[in-house]
Scaffold this motif. Structure first.
Motif, PDB file in Angstrom:
ATOM      1  N   PRO A   2      56.844 -19.589  52.998  1.00  0.00           N
ATOM      2  CA  PRO A   2      55.560 -20.591  52.368  1.00  0.00           C
ATOM      3  C   PRO A   2      54.103 -20.033  52.778  1.00  0.00           C
ATOM      4  N   ARG A   3      53.386 -20.435  52.428  1.00  0.00           N
ATOM      5  CA  ARG A   3      52.133 -19.932  52.823  1.00  0.00           C
ATOM      6  C   ARG A   3      51.482 -21.132  53.598  1.00  0.00           C
ATOM      7  N   PRO A   4      50.918 -20.764  54.545  1.00  0.00           N
ATOM      8  CA  PRO A   4      50.351 -21.816  55.528  1.00  0.00           C
ATOM      9  C   PRO A   4      48.905 -22.707  55.181  1.00  0.00           C
ATOM     10  N   ASP A   5      49.090 -23.543  55.173  1.00  0.00           N
ATOM     11  CA  ASP A   5      47.928 -25.003  54.849  1.00  0.00           C
ATOM     12  C   ASP A   5      46.287 -24.087  54.673  1.00  0.00           C
ATOM     13  N   PRO A   6      46.085 -23.676  53.801  1.00  0.00           N
ATOM     14  CA  PRO A   6      44.499 -22.939  54.068  1.00  0.00           C
ATOM     15  C   PRO A   6      43.435 -23.423  54.906  1.00  0.00           C
ATOM     16  N   THR A  11      39.120 -19.424  58.629  1.00  0.00           N
ATOM     17  CA  THR A  11      38.167 -18.576  57.802  1.00  0.00           C
ATOM     18  C   THR A  11      37.415 -17.225  57.873  1.00  0.00           C
ATOM     19  N   LEU A  12      36.846 -16.187  57.168  1.00  0.00           N
ATOM     20  CA  LEU A  12      36.781 -15.264  56.994  1.00  0.00           C
ATOM     21  C   LEU A  12      35.721 -14.822  56.185  1.00  0.00           C
ATOM     22  N   SER A  13      34.329 -14.611  56.189  1.00  0.00           N
ATOM     23  CA  SER A  13      33.035 -13.437  55.904  1.00  0.00           C
ATOM     24  C   SER A  13      33.563 -12.037  54.704  1.00  0.00           C
ATOM     25  N   VAL A  14      34.022 -11.893  53.621  1.00  0.00           N
ATOM     26  CA  VAL A  14      34.088 -10.721  52.813  1.00  0.00           C
ATOM     27  C   VAL A  14      32.448 -10.970  52.158  1.00  0.00           C
ATOM     28  N   ARG A  15      32.243  -9.379  52.471  1.00  0.00           N
ATOM     29  CA  ARG A  15      30.724  -9.652  51.959  1.00  0.00           C
ATOM     30  C   ARG A  15      31.393  -8.573  50.056  1.00  0.00           C
ATOM     31  N   VAL A  16      31.169  -8.689  49.228  1.00  0.00           N
ATOM     32  CA  VAL A  16      31.793  -8.316  48.270  1.00  0.00           C
ATOM     33  C   VAL A  16      30.607  -6.885  46.947  1.00  0.00           C
ATOM     34  N   PRO A  17      30.941  -6.503  46.325  1.00  0.00           N
ATOM     35  CA  PRO A  17      29.547  -6.151  45.269  1.00  0.00           C
ATOM     36  C   PRO A  17      29.619  -7.463  44.108  1.00  0.00           C
ATOM     37  N   GLU A  18      28.339  -7.798  44.240  1.00  0.00           N
ATOM     38  CA  GLU A  18      28.586  -8.700  42.982  1.00  0.00           C
ATOM     39  C   GLU A  18      28.834  -8.731  41.544  1.00  0.00           C
ATOM     40  N   GLU A  37      41.359 -19.677  46.387  1.00  0.00           N
ATOM     41  CA  GLU A  37      42.604 -19.323  45.869  1.00  0.00           C
ATOM     42  C   GLU A  37      43.202 -17.791  45.429  1.00  0.00           C
ATOM     43  N   VAL A  38      41.727 -17.639  43.868  1.00  0.00           N
ATOM     44  CA  VAL A  38      41.854 -16.115  43.594  1.00  0.00           C
ATOM     45  C   VAL A  38      41.483 -14.952  44.794  1.00  0.00           C
ATOM     46  N   ILE A  39      41.266 -15.303  45.699  1.00  0.00           N
ATOM     47  CA  ILE A  39      40.641 -14.186  47.214  1.00  0.00           C
ATOM     48  C   ILE A  39      42.384 -14.243  47.950  1.00  0.00           C
TER      49      ILE A  39
END
Length: 79
Positions: A2-6, A11-18, A37-39
């Motif tokens: 089971p997935r943990p309760d988000p 909390t993670l901070s992720v830098r991605v291209p625009e 949720e997508v991430i």
């Protein structure tokens, strides 16, 4: 598994291209979920794939062996 309760997670901070951020936002709107949720879904899939990837497992075993050697230097009565 089971997935943990988000809400109770870290909390993670992720830098991605625009362009990636825009694509993730689009997918979230299409799927009717939030961007987080997508991430999370992508991270779950990636971790699942690594658990069965022979090349990753080989790198993991090598790293564990190397780390074990270093940790044993600090274990009293061993090394």
């Amino acid at each position: 598994m089971p997935r943990p309760d988000p809400i109770s997670g870290t909390t993670l901070s992720v830098r991605v291209p625009e362009d990636i951020a825009a694509e993730v936002a689009l997918i979230a709107r299409i799927e009717g979920v939030n961007v987080s949720e997508v991430i999370r879904a992508g991270v779950y899939r990636h971790l699942s794939a690594l658990r069965t990837d022979p090349a990753f497992q080989k790198r993991l075993r090598k790293r564990l062996d190397e780390d074990r050697e270093i940790m044993e230097r600090y274990t009293p009565g061993e090394g």
